[in-house]
Design a protein around this motif. Structure first.
Motif, PDB file in Angstrom:
ATOM      1  N   MET A   1       0.787  -1.225  -0.036  1.00  0.00           N
ATOM      2  CA  MET A   1       0.077  -0.063   0.043  1.00  0.00           C
ATOM      3  C   MET A   1       1.031   1.291   0.065  1.00  0.00           C
ATOM      4  SD  MET A   1      -2.950   1.087  -0.097  1.00  0.00           S
ATOM      5  CE  MET A   1      -3.520   2.626  -0.334  1.00  0.00           C
ATOM      6  N   THR A   2       1.836   1.391   0.916  1.00  0.00           N
ATOM      7  CA  THR A   2       2.833   2.367   0.874  1.00  0.00           C
ATOM      8  C   THR A   2       3.290   2.715  -0.520  1.00  0.00           C
ATOM      9  OG1 THR A   2       4.261   1.308   1.853  1.00  0.00           O
ATOM     10  CG2 THR A   2       3.222   2.853   3.421  1.00  0.00           C
ATOM     11  N   ASP A   3       3.575   1.419  -0.919  1.00  0.00           N
ATOM     12  CA  ASP A   3       4.488   1.550  -2.167  1.00  0.00           C
ATOM     13  C   ASP A   3       3.615   2.325  -3.440  1.00  0.00           C
ATOM     14  OD1 ASP A   3       6.536   0.333  -1.730  1.00  0.00           O
ATOM     15  OD2 ASP A   3       6.309  -1.675  -2.481  1.00  0.00           O
ATOM     16  N   ILE A   4       2.388   1.962  -3.220  1.00  0.00           N
ATOM     17  CA  ILE A   4       1.479   2.677  -4.354  1.00  0.00           C
ATOM     18  C   ILE A   4       1.265   4.130  -4.103  1.00  0.00           C
ATOM     19  CG2 ILE A   4      -0.906   2.865  -5.197  1.00  0.00           C
ATOM     20  CD1 ILE A   4      -0.852  -0.171  -5.074  1.00  0.00           C
ATOM     21  N   ILE A   5       1.223   4.463  -2.663  1.00  0.00           N
ATOM     22  CA  ILE A   5       1.274   5.924  -2.380  1.00  0.00           C
ATOM     23  C   ILE A   5       2.641   6.516  -2.635  1.00  0.00           C
ATOM     24  CG2 ILE A   5       1.168   7.365  -0.506  1.00  0.00           C
ATOM     25  CD1 ILE A   5      -0.845   5.527   0.828  1.00  0.00           C
ATOM     26  N   ASN A   6       3.647   5.876  -2.604  1.00  0.00           N
ATOM     27  CA  ASN A   6       4.908   6.293  -2.857  1.00  0.00           C
ATOM     28  C   ASN A   6       4.904   6.860  -4.382  1.00  0.00           C
ATOM     29  OD1 ASN A   6       6.877   6.708  -0.693  1.00  0.00           O
ATOM     30  ND2 ASN A   6       6.829   4.687  -0.628  1.00  0.00           N
ATOM     31  N   ALA A   7       4.340   5.816  -5.191  1.00  0.00           N
ATOM     32  CA  ALA A   7       4.308   5.774  -6.681  1.00  0.00           C
ATOM     33  C   ALA A   7       3.672   7.011  -7.232  1.00  0.00           C
ATOM     34  CB  ALA A   7       3.887   4.728  -7.411  1.00  0.00           C
TER      35      ALA A   7
ATOM     36  N   ASP B   1      10.505  18.352   4.009  1.00  0.00           N
ATOM     37  CA  ASP B   1       9.313  18.697   4.858  1.00  0.00           C
ATOM     38  C   ASP B   1       8.433  17.609   4.577  1.00  0.00           C
ATOM     39  OD1 ASP B   1      10.802  20.920   5.673  1.00  0.00           O
ATOM     40  OD2 ASP B   1       9.577  22.293   4.396  1.00  0.00           O
ATOM     41  N   PHE B   2       8.042  17.298   3.369  1.00  0.00           N
ATOM     42  CA  PHE B   2       6.845  16.392   3.370  1.00  0.00           C
ATOM     43  C   PHE B   2       7.322  14.958   3.652  1.00  0.00           C
ATOM     44  CE2 PHE B   2       4.924  13.385   0.502  1.00  0.00           C
ATOM     45  CZ  PHE B   2       3.514  14.001   0.517  1.00  0.00           C
ATOM     46  N   LYS B   3       8.565  14.785   3.551  1.00  0.00           N
ATOM     47  CA  LYS B   3       8.822  13.279   3.953  1.00  0.00           C
ATOM     48  C   LYS B   3       8.740  13.154   5.301  1.00  0.00           C
ATOM     49  CE  LYS B   3      12.329  12.583   0.416  1.00  0.00           C
ATOM     50  NZ  LYS B   3      13.637  12.282   0.361  1.00  0.00           N
ATOM     51  N   LYS B   4       9.169  14.199   6.169  1.00  0.00           N
ATOM     52  CA  LYS B   4       9.258  14.328   7.463  1.00  0.00           C
ATOM     53  C   LYS B   4       7.742  14.107   7.973  1.00  0.00           C
ATOM     54  CE  LYS B   4      12.795  16.791   9.376  1.00  0.00           C
ATOM     55  NZ  LYS B   4      13.156  18.260   9.521  1.00  0.00           N
ATOM     56  N   ALA B   5       6.970  15.002   7.228  1.00  0.00           N
ATOM     57  CA  ALA B   5       5.509  15.176   7.695  1.00  0.00           C
ATOM     58  C   ALA B   5       4.680  13.513   7.609  1.00  0.00           C
ATOM     59  CB  ALA B   5       4.786  16.224   7.175  1.00  0.00           C
ATOM     60  N   THR B   6       5.053  13.037   6.580  1.00  0.00           N
ATOM     61  CA  THR B   6       4.157  12.128   6.124  1.00  0.00           C
ATOM     62  C   THR B   6       4.723  10.818   6.448  1.00  0.00           C
ATOM     63  OG1 THR B   6       5.093  12.014   4.047  1.00  0.00           O
ATOM     64  CG2 THR B   6       2.779  13.149   4.175  1.00  0.00           C
TER      65      THR B   6
ATOM     66  N   LEU C   1       6.739   9.135   4.329  1.00  0.00           N
ATOM     67  CA  LEU C   1       6.975   8.192   2.994  1.00  0.00           C
ATOM     68  C   LEU C   1       8.546   8.379   2.615  1.00  0.00           C
ATOM     69  CD1 LEU C   1       3.706   9.584   1.248  1.00  0.00           C
ATOM     70  CD2 LEU C   1       4.295   7.282   2.089  1.00  0.00           C
ATOM     71  N   ASP C   2       8.659   7.338   1.622  1.00  0.00           N
ATOM     72  CA  ASP C   2      10.091   7.590   1.144  1.00  0.00           C
ATOM     73  C   ASP C   2      10.329   8.559   0.150  1.00  0.00           C
ATOM     74  OD1 ASP C   2      10.777   5.374   2.933  1.00  0.00           O
ATOM     75  OD2 ASP C   2      10.268   3.943   1.248  1.00  0.00           O
ATOM     76  N   GLU C   3       9.098   8.904  -0.662  1.00  0.00           N
ATOM     77  CA  GLU C   3       9.352   9.920  -1.661  1.00  0.00           C
ATOM     78  C   GLU C   3       8.902  11.170  -1.162  1.00  0.00           C
ATOM     79  OE1 GLU C   3      10.753   9.460  -4.541  1.00  0.00           O
ATOM     80  OE2 GLU C   3      11.312   7.350  -4.341  1.00  0.00           O
ATOM     81  N   GLY C   4       9.385  12.273  -1.634  1.00  0.00           N
ATOM     82  CA  GLY C   4       9.029  13.638  -1.377  1.00  0.00           C
ATOM     83  C   GLY C   4       8.141  14.478  -2.455  1.00  0.00           C
ATOM     84  N   LEU C   5       7.268  15.215  -1.907  1.00  0.00           N
ATOM     85  CA  LEU C   5       6.566  16.146  -2.821  1.00  0.00           C
ATOM     86  C   LEU C   5       6.803  17.592  -2.422  1.00  0.00           C
ATOM     87  CD1 LEU C   5       4.265  16.503  -4.860  1.00  0.00           C
ATOM     88  CD2 LEU C   5       2.483  16.417  -3.221  1.00  0.00           C
ATOM     89  N   ALA C   6       7.640  18.188  -3.269  1.00  0.00           N
ATOM     90  CA  ALA C   6       7.791  19.645  -3.233  1.00  0.00           C
ATOM     91  C   ALA C   6       6.754  20.664  -4.125  1.00  0.00           C
ATOM     92  CB  ALA C   6       9.410  19.839  -3.697  1.00  0.00           C
ATOM     93  N   LEU C   7       6.641  21.652  -3.239  1.00  0.00           N
ATOM     94  CA  LEU C   7       5.629  22.877  -4.202  1.00  0.00           C
ATOM     95  C   LEU C   7       6.568  23.893  -4.105  1.00  0.00           C
ATOM     96  CD1 LEU C   7       3.286  23.098  -5.571  1.00  0.00           C
ATOM     97  CD2 LEU C   7       2.366  24.375  -3.373  1.00  0.00           C
ATOM     98  N   LYS C   8       7.008  24.343  -5.328  1.00  0.00           N
ATOM     99  CA  LYS C   8       7.889  25.729  -5.175  1.00  0.00           C
ATOM    100  C   LYS C   8       6.729  26.677  -5.276  1.00  0.00           C
ATOM    101  CE  LYS C   8      10.856  24.233  -8.820  1.00  0.00           C
ATOM    102  NZ  LYS C   8      11.689  24.646  -9.941  1.00  0.00           N
ATOM    103  N   MET C   9       7.557  27.868  -4.713  1.00  0.00           N
ATOM    104  CA  MET C   9       6.831  29.106  -4.617  1.00  0.00           C
ATOM    105  C   MET C   9       6.262  29.573  -6.232  1.00  0.00           C
ATOM    106  SD  MET C   9       5.318  31.445  -3.080  1.00  0.00           S
ATOM    107  CE  MET C   9       5.945  32.073  -1.636  1.00  0.00           C
ATOM    108  N   THR C  10       7.082  29.355  -7.001  1.00  0.00           N
ATOM    109  CA  THR C  10       6.892  29.767  -8.378  1.00  0.00           C
ATOM    110  C   THR C  10       5.628  28.945  -8.905  1.00  0.00           C
ATOM    111  OG1 THR C  10       8.521  28.455  -9.283  1.00  0.00           O
ATOM    112  CG2 THR C  10       9.044  30.722  -9.192  1.00  0.00           C
TER     113      THR C  10
END
Lengths: 335, 444
Positions: free
Chosen positions: A1-7, A152-157, A159-168
């Motif tokens: 399950m976490t694999d799919i979320i990571n994907a 931040d995303f990895k720490k918060a969730t 998960l192994d994979e991170g999701l970044a949101l740039k300001m731009t």
């Protein structure tokens, strides 16, 4: 399950967010092309260079503000300079309309003549931009870089994979939504917008009803200049400003406008996202995703087409649309 | 009276003027320079003949001149370079199978499209499936072959090589390549709104260049192909030949200079022969019933269609022919350069400059297009010294390292971009007919 979320996170980080950002930029650009097509009835090849010109003025404004010590806090300073850039691009568009397009319009020249004229202007503006700011890269982004970073995303969730949101990216998407909303409100609710749509739908009938054609043309160029500057500045903030890349944006922008249905603002927006998503999805390396979803780790990058062929994707979609449905997704000829 | 003389003898007067310009350069900068300009003028003239066929005869707007010219250059490589046997042994069969699968996929898609014409949704899905299968199969067989070829001696070869045939054969082949690309584009974009062709050709020319830059197994990409064989003798051989030393003595020149001039004259002879044949053919065609039909279609498509002319088919034919001429010129250009450098293909130089040639020369008139090719190329070459001199003189009052002066000198290259734009705009507004206007029944 976490694999799919990571994907899914990998997909969101490298595909969804960049495509939404790029799609918003293309949509704003295509909206400008579509407006010119709908009202003035020609394909404006100079649009990419108008974007570059507006962005250039915005950059000068940004530099000016920075040297005065003004900043927009976490937001890029360029947003404050945007009105100046818009004013510059509008002034240029109006000037060129008066000195160049007007003559051909009065002689009722064919759309192809207008097209060649716009190519002449493309070179003129392109030369001007390179002459003033030079052909090199300019990075004019400042403010906070990330709204939240991959770490931040990895720490918060967890998960192994991170999701970044740039300001731009956030700025681009939000600005695009605001601009598009304002645009539709203008076209559908205001008297001037309605007169523009009427003019685009049936020129003779509009003239008979007392709509002033000069005013419609004036408003169109103002909107086009504003849209071009906003699209160009957002693109420049997100990637970097380089005159050559604005010339290269022309093809995806045209593809977006045609795929959506030339002359149809809704189509231009849909087309922008279609092109952006396909461009990124086709050249995306699915290696990680495949590794997460299946147990098998592929050796190659699992890429449908090399990144070098990015430009080919918008062209192929364009060709498919021309073969299958030449009027575009939202078959429209009027605003 | 004077006015009358000019308007009656416009063509000879203008051509004489052009010749005089070349002679002036020959006397001032040397005959070798003058002949180099002449050779490129001849090639530009052929390209502008090709564009004139599309635009002047038929009113088709092609902004992909660069792509077609690059295909011609590719033909020169494929036809004339010596084959690299190791590479062909390593990956030739894989490439061949890959290409066969590509062709099979295309034909299968067309077949499905024709068979299931009634049920479009089903047809789309089937075509999608066919392409997916073809893609996977092709990729599995193709990529290893490509890697094998590119691994062989990458600094010198790393590509398949060519057929090792005489390079003059590449000229018609270049025409064929360009014609093939034009056929596909024409099939898609002709018959739709007129500016779709412009956008489609703009796209295809960019993609052809990306293809040429990236598919190293075929073209060596940005590593360039150098040392293409020549259709004319080499300077070094001439300098050694006894008969040539005698000839040089007769001319009263040093052997090295004479050999360079001789080689350029040989090229010029070949190019003049090609241009003479093309001119004869296109003038004959323009005067024939076919030429009248083309102009009738250009001037009023609806009326021509009502007379029973198949507008789309005629447009496709002329689009393919014009592109073939551009491809031919592209192959000739690569022959003259002796090398194939994909990076040198720039839209400004290869597409829009040619357009300026046609419009300034006189669209619809072959003599005009050729003259435009000469004229614009001449000024394109000579503009840089003139522009630099101009900026230098205008800013002479400033210090040598004044920032504005330095900036202006650095930006001189961008002046070309702006100048081409301004010339195009001015020509469209003030002399849309060009230097040698199209001959119409009333004027002639």
């Amino acid at each position: 399950m976490t694999d799919i979320i990571n994907a899914l996170v990998v997909l969101a980080n490298f595909l969804l967010v960049p495509a939404l950002t790029y799609g918003s930029q293309l949509a704003l650009g295509a909206l400008g092309v579509t407006l010119v097509y709908g009202v003035l009835r020609f394909s404006n090849f100079a649009h990419g260079e108008t974007m570059a010109f507006g962005t250039m003025i915005t950059i000068f404004g940004t530099w000016g503000l920075q040297s005065m010590g003004v900043s927009a806090g976490p937001l890029p300073t360029a947003l404050l300079a945007l009105p100046l850039g818009i004013a510059g691009a509008v002034a240029l568009s109006l000037l060129l309309d008066k000195t160049v397009y007007k003559y051909h319009r009065q002689r009722k020249a064919s759309p192809v003549t207008f097209l060649i004229v716009s190519i002449g202007l493309m070179f003129f503006i392109g030369g001007l931009v390179r002459f003033v700011i030079g052909p090199g890269d300019q990075i004019f982004f400042d403010g906070t870089r990330f709204i939240f970073s991959a770490r931040d995303f990895k720490k918060a969730t967890g998960l192994d994979e991170g999701l970044a949101l740039k300001m731009t990216q956030a700025v681009t998407i939000i600005t695009a939504i605001l601009v598009v909303a304002a645009m539709f409100w203008f076209l559908n609710k205001t008297r001037t917008g309605k007169s523009m749509r009427a003019f685009s739908d049936n020129e003779n009938l509009a003239l008979l009803s007392g709509i002033n054609p000069d005013r419609v043309v004036l408003i169109t160029w103002i909107l086009v200049g504003a849209l071009a500057t906003i699209a160009g500045s957002l693109y420049g903030l997100d990637k970097s400003f380089k005159p050559f890349s604005y010339m290269q944006l022309l093809l995806p922008i045209f593809a977006s406008a045609i795929v959506g249905g030339v002359g149809n603002p809704l189509g231009a927006i849909a087309g922008g996202y279609v092109i952006a998503f396909s461009e990124i999805a086709v050249t995306f390396a699915y290696k990680k995703v495949v590794a997460y979803v299946t147990t098998y780790e592929p050796e190659s990058l699992v890429q449908l087409l090399g990144t070098d062929y990015k430009i080919a994707v918008s062209f192929i979609i364009l060709v498919i649309v021309l073969i299958v449905r030449p009027t575009g997704i939202f078959s429209g000829k009027t605003l | 009276m004077n006015q009358n003389f000019f308007s009656q003898n416009r063509v000879p007067v203008l051509y004489a003027g052009m010749a005089a310009l070349l002679v002036i350069v020959g006397l001032g900068q040397g005959w070798s320079v003058s002949l180099s300009i002449l050779n490129l003028c001849l090639i530009s003239a052929i390209m502008s003949l090709g564009v004139n066929m599309q635009w002047g005869y038929a009113g088709l707007f092609n902004v992909g001149v660069m792509g077609f010219a690059a295909l011609g250059g590719l033909a020169a490589v494929i036809v004339s370079m010596p084959p690299i046997h190791e590479a062909q042994a390593a990956g030739g069969s894989g490439i061949l199978i890959g290409l066969l699968i590509l062709v099979a996929t295309i034909f299968a898609s067309i077949f499905v499209w024709k068979q299931f014409n009634k049920n479009k949704k089903l047809a789309y899905w089937l075509i999608f499936a066919v392409i997916a299968v073809g893609y996977v199969l092709g990729r599995v067989l193709f990529l290893p072959a490509v890697e094998a070829i590119e691994a062989i001696d990458p600094s010198v070869s790393g590509y398949l090589g060519g057929l090792g045939l005489p390079i003059v054969l590449a000229w018609p082949v270049g025409g064929l390549f360009a014609a093939g690309a034009a056929f596909v584009i024409g099939k898609v974009a002709l018959g739709l709104r007129s500016d779709y062709l412009a956008i489609a050709t703009l796209g295809i020319s960019e993609i052809i260049l990306y293809f040429i830059k990236n598919e190293e197994w075929l073209t060596r990409g940005v590593k360039n192909v150098n040392g293409l064989p020549r259709p004319v003798p080499y300077e070094v051989d001439l300098q050694q030949a006894e008969w040539f030393q005698k000839l040089a003595a007769d001319w009263g020149m040093a052997v090295t200079e004479a050999s360079s001039i001789f080689v350029k004259l040989c090229y010029a002879g070949l190019f003049v022969a090609v241009i003479a044949i093309l001119m004869y053919l296109s003038e004959t065609a323009l005067r024939s019933p076919w030429g009248r039909m083309m102009r009738a279609i250009r001037d009023n498509e609806t009326a021509a269609a009502a007379m029973g002319k198949n507008v789309v088919k005629r447009h496709l034919a002329i689009f393919v022919i014009g592109s073939a001429v551009i491809g031919l010129a592209g192959a000739m250009l690569t022959t003259l350069d002796g090398q194939f450098t994909p990076v040198s293909y720039q839209p400004l130089r290869f597409t829009f400059l040619i357009w300026v040639m046609v419009i300034i020369g006189g669209s619809g008139n072959n003599w005009g297009a050729v003259l435009g090719g000469f004229f614009i190329w001449f000024f394109w070459i000579e503009a840089e010294p003139i522009g630099l001199w101009l900026i230098d003189t205008l800013t002479a009052f400033m210090d040598g390292d004044h920032p504005l002066r330095v900036h202006l000198m650095d930006s001189a290259a961008h002046m070309r971009l702006m100048t081409v734009g301004i010339v195009l705009l001015v020509a469209l507004r003030y002399f849309p007919e060009g230097l040698i206007p199209e001959r119409t029944a009333r004027k002639a």
